[in-house]
Design an enzyme around this catalytic site. Structure first.
Site, PDB file in Angstrom:
ATOM      1  N   SER A   1       0.821  -1.226  -0.079  1.00 33.08           N
ATOM      2  CA  SER A   1      -0.084   0.039   0.000  1.00 33.08           C
ATOM      3  C   SER A   1       0.901   1.347   0.124  1.00 33.08           C
ATOM      4  O   SER A   1       1.850   1.307   0.481  1.00 33.08           O
ATOM      5  CB  SER A   1      -1.107  -0.186   1.285  1.00 33.08           C
ATOM      6  OG  SER A   1      -1.327   1.382   1.474  1.00 33.08           O
TER       7      SER A   1
ATOM      8  N   TYR B   1      -2.593  -0.134   9.907  1.00 26.87           N
ATOM      9  CA  TYR B   1      -2.621  -1.010   8.501  1.00 26.87           C
ATOM     10  C   TYR B   1      -1.234  -0.616   7.945  1.00 26.87           C
ATOM     11  O   TYR B   1      -0.893  -1.580   7.074  1.00 26.87           O
ATOM     12  CB  TYR B   1      -3.790  -0.163   7.909  1.00 26.87           C
ATOM     13  CG  TYR B   1      -3.729  -0.505   6.188  1.00 26.87           C
ATOM     14  CD1 TYR B   1      -3.848  -1.569   6.160  1.00 26.87           C
ATOM     15  CD2 TYR B   1      -3.663   0.732   5.377  1.00 26.87           C
ATOM     16  CE1 TYR B   1      -4.258  -2.057   4.542  1.00 26.87           C
ATOM     17  CE2 TYR B   1      -3.593   0.465   4.127  1.00 26.87           C
ATOM     18  CZ  TYR B   1      -3.946  -0.896   3.621  1.00 26.87           C
ATOM     19  OH  TYR B   1      -4.014  -1.324   2.534  1.00 26.87           O
TER      20      TYR B   1
HETATM   21  N1  LIG Z   1      -8.530  -0.275  -2.762  1.00 26.83           N
HETATM   22  C1  LIG Z   1      -7.370   0.520  -2.504  1.00 26.83           C
HETATM   23  O1  LIG Z   1      -7.313   1.894  -2.475  1.00 26.83           O
HETATM   24  C2  LIG Z   1      -6.087  -0.072  -2.181  1.00 26.83           C
HETATM   25  C3  LIG Z   1      -5.041   0.668  -1.730  1.00 26.83           C
HETATM   26  C4  LIG Z   1      -3.866   0.251  -1.207  1.00 26.83           C
HETATM   27  C5  LIG Z   1      -3.735  -1.095  -0.846  1.00 26.83           C
HETATM   28  N2  LIG Z   1      -4.753  -1.902  -1.343  1.00 26.83           N
HETATM   29  C6  LIG Z   1      -4.635  -3.269  -1.047  1.00 26.83           C
HETATM   30  O2  LIG Z   1      -5.048  -4.052  -2.229  1.00 26.83           O
HETATM   31  C7  LIG Z   1      -5.640  -5.436  -1.591  1.00 26.83           C
HETATM   32  C8  LIG Z   1      -7.070  -5.377  -2.233  1.00 26.83           C
HETATM   33  O3  LIG Z   1      -7.879  -4.396  -1.813  1.00 26.83           O
HETATM   34  P1  LIG Z   1      -9.278  -4.166  -2.238  1.00 26.83           P
HETATM   35  O4  LIG Z   1      -9.620  -2.638  -2.037  1.00 26.83           O
HETATM   36  O5  LIG Z   1      -9.854  -4.799  -3.172  1.00 26.83           O
HETATM   37  O6  LIG Z   1     -10.030  -4.338  -0.561  1.00 26.83           O
HETATM   38  P2  LIG Z   1     -11.108  -5.179  -0.182  1.00 26.83           P
HETATM   39  O7  LIG Z   1     -11.428  -5.373   1.178  1.00 26.83           O
HETATM   40  O8  LIG Z   1     -12.485  -5.031  -1.070  1.00 26.83           O
HETATM   41  O9  LIG Z   1     -10.810  -6.834  -0.752  1.00 26.83           O
HETATM   42  C9  LIG Z   1      -9.818  -7.674   0.532  1.00 26.83           C
HETATM   43  C10 LIG Z   1     -10.735  -8.842   0.411  1.00 26.83           C
HETATM   44  O10 LIG Z   1      -9.833  -9.815   1.145  1.00 26.83           O
HETATM   45  C11 LIG Z   1     -10.638 -10.607   1.904  1.00 26.83           C
HETATM   46  N3  LIG Z   1     -10.046 -11.054   3.212  1.00 26.83           N
HETATM   47  C12 LIG Z   1      -9.682 -10.065   4.382  1.00 26.83           C
HETATM   48  N4  LIG Z   1      -9.268 -10.981   5.002  1.00 26.83           N
HETATM   49  C13 LIG Z   1      -9.211 -12.157   4.646  1.00 26.83           C
HETATM   50  C14 LIG Z   1      -8.783 -13.460   5.262  1.00 26.83           C
HETATM   51  N5  LIG Z   1      -8.056 -13.445   6.446  1.00 26.83           N
HETATM   52  N6  LIG Z   1      -8.806 -14.605   4.533  1.00 26.83           N
HETATM   53  C15 LIG Z   1      -9.407 -14.489   3.399  1.00 26.83           C
HETATM   54  N7  LIG Z   1      -9.862 -13.328   2.701  1.00 26.83           N
HETATM   55  C16 LIG Z   1      -9.773 -12.099   3.315  1.00 26.83           C
HETATM   56  C17 LIG Z   1     -11.976  -9.786   2.124  1.00 26.83           C
HETATM   57  O11 LIG Z   1     -13.204 -10.501   2.565  1.00 26.83           O
HETATM   58  C18 LIG Z   1     -11.991  -8.984   0.994  1.00 26.83           C
HETATM   59  O12 LIG Z   1     -13.098  -9.397  -0.009  1.00 26.83           O
HETATM   60  C19 LIG Z   1      -5.487  -5.461  -0.204  1.00 26.83           C
HETATM   61  O13 LIG Z   1      -4.440  -5.975   0.231  1.00 26.83           O
HETATM   62  C20 LIG Z   1      -5.251  -3.861   0.360  1.00 26.83           C
HETATM   63  O14 LIG Z   1      -4.773  -3.661   1.361  1.00 26.83           O
HETATM   64  C21 LIG Z   1      -5.865  -1.526  -1.563  1.00 26.83           C
END
Ligand SMILES: NC(=O)c1ccc[n+]([C@@H]2O[C@H](COP(=O)([O-])OP(=O)(O)OC[C@H]3O[C@@H](n4cnc5c(N)ncnc54)[C@H](O)[C@@H]3O)[C@@H](O)[C@H]2O)c1
Length: 329
Positions: free
Chosen positions: A130, A154
């Site tokens: 991130s 986080y």
């Molecule tokens: N969307 C953004 O702006 C952003 C920015 C920086 C980093 N990220 C990273 O990108 C990745 C995806 O983010 P996103 O926006 O799609 O978030 P999201 O929350 O929509 O997707 C994450 C998914 O992981 C699942 N999950 C969480 N813990 C889990 C576990 N222990 N076992 C199995 N599944 C689990 C959740 O149910 C969810 O569906 C994450 O790692 C997030 O930290 C996202």
């Protein structure tokens, strides 16, 4: 056909990534625990769409269950792992710190252990980090910048994920790539993120809380741009014992007030703004230097905030209408 396991497949980015990977010819298996951090019905909706439209099964599995994850990985023996599952969000960590330990520390370690068990059979582990690892600083942010001052739990767990990966790469020779995403937005997006919350407030005629009076600048990145990068990076098979980290961001930070204007214009309604002080945990700027990504993968995000928000708003209005109809019927 080459195969890939995608963790967090029912999540926002995971959903879009799975669709693209299938279109590119990958055999895709999704994993997600469908937790209730935000509306699980939206996650189920994404998983149902993946199954119905692309034949992708999303298995209900918690990645922190290391034995179950390793068993699945050893059964399927994927060529790649795309690890996106995580506990996201900055402020949720104030009251739920152990969710971050569970998914981002134990869960990430389970993924590393599963990847290690595949040995040479795994061509590439690609995982989400991130932009939050950069903390408060002037931009643009380069991957070589020091990242020792996370502004949230986080961010600290995401940096820990990078460090744990580094140790597994050096000890066990995994080929791994970490991706620092910058404020990703788009259709099927996350209801906990500002753009989604703002859209809800505008449509419901509620006050829209604008922290730091909207002065904070974010490097908004449209999800299709992220997915284009993911597709190129997953297709790549770097040498063993290689660990690279790339920024994936729009490289064009915009004040939150611009986000509000883009939403007002796409939704055809005005926002009622409530000006509030800055929130703890929030940084005032995110700004990606993407030159390393451009050199390695000949791509940089191209979608303008106004165009991406218009596409989000189209989806959001349809989704909102369907939700209202199903509640009424
Ligand atoms: N969307 C953004 O702006 C952003 C920015 C920086 C980093 N990220 C990273 O990108 C990745 C995806 O983010 P996103 O926006 O799609 O978030 P999201 O929350 O929509 O997707 C994450 C998914 O992981 C699942 N999950 C969480 N813990 C889990 C576990 N222990 N076992 C199995 N599944 C689990 C959740 O149910 C969810 O569906 C994450 O790692 C997030 O930290 C996202």
């Amino acid at each position: 056909m080459a195969s890939i396991i995608v963790t967090g497949a029912a999540g926002f980015i995971g959903f879009h990534a799975c669709r693209r990977l299938v279109a590119d010819g990958w055999s895709v298996t999704g994993v997600d625990c469908f937790n209730a951090y935000y509306d699980p019905a939206l996650k189920r909706g994404r998983a149902e769409a993946l199954q119905a439209e692309f034949g992708i099964a999303v298995r209900d599995l918690d990645i922190a269950d290391d034995a179950a994850l390793k068993a699945l990985v050893l059964k399927l023996r994927p060529d790649r792992i795309l690890h996106l599952a995580a506990q996201a969000g900055v402020r949720y960590g104030f009251d739920h710190p152990f969710e971050y330990e569970h998914s981002n520390l134990k869960g990430h370690l389970s993924v590393l252990e599963a990847a290690r068990a595949l040995g040479d059979g795994l061509g590439h582990l690609v995982y989400a980090s991130s932009s939050s690892v950069y903390g408060e600083r002037e931009g643009p942010f380069k991957e070589s910048d020091p990242v020792d001052h996370p502004a949230s739990l986080y961010a600290a767990t995401k940096r820990a994920g990078e460090m744990m990966t580094e140790s597994y790469v050096s000890l066990f020779g995994l080929p791994a790539t970490g991706l620092r995403f910058f404020t990703v937005y788009g259709p099927w997006g996350r209801p906990d993120m500002a753009y989604f919350k703002f859209a809800e407030a505008i449509m419901e005629g509620r006050k829209l809380p604008l922290f730091d009076s909207g002065r904070g600048r974010r490097d908004f990145t449209y999800v299709d741009d992220v997915v284009e990068c993911l597709a190129r990076i997953c297709a790549d098979a770097p040498a063993r014992k290689s660990h690279r980290i790339f920024n994936i961001g729009g490289s064009n930070p915009r004040p939150t007030t611009d986000l509000v204007k883009a939403l007002e214009s796409s939704l055809g309604r005005s926002a009622q703004i409530e000006h509030l002080p800055p929130q703890p945990g929030d940084v005032s700027l995110t700004y990606a230097d993407t030159s390393a990504l451009e050199t390695a993968y000949a791509y940089k995000p191209v979608v303008k905030l106004e165009d991406g928000i218009a596409r989000f708003a189209d989806w959001y209005l349809g989704w909102r209408g369907e939700k209202a109809r199903s509640l009424a019927g």
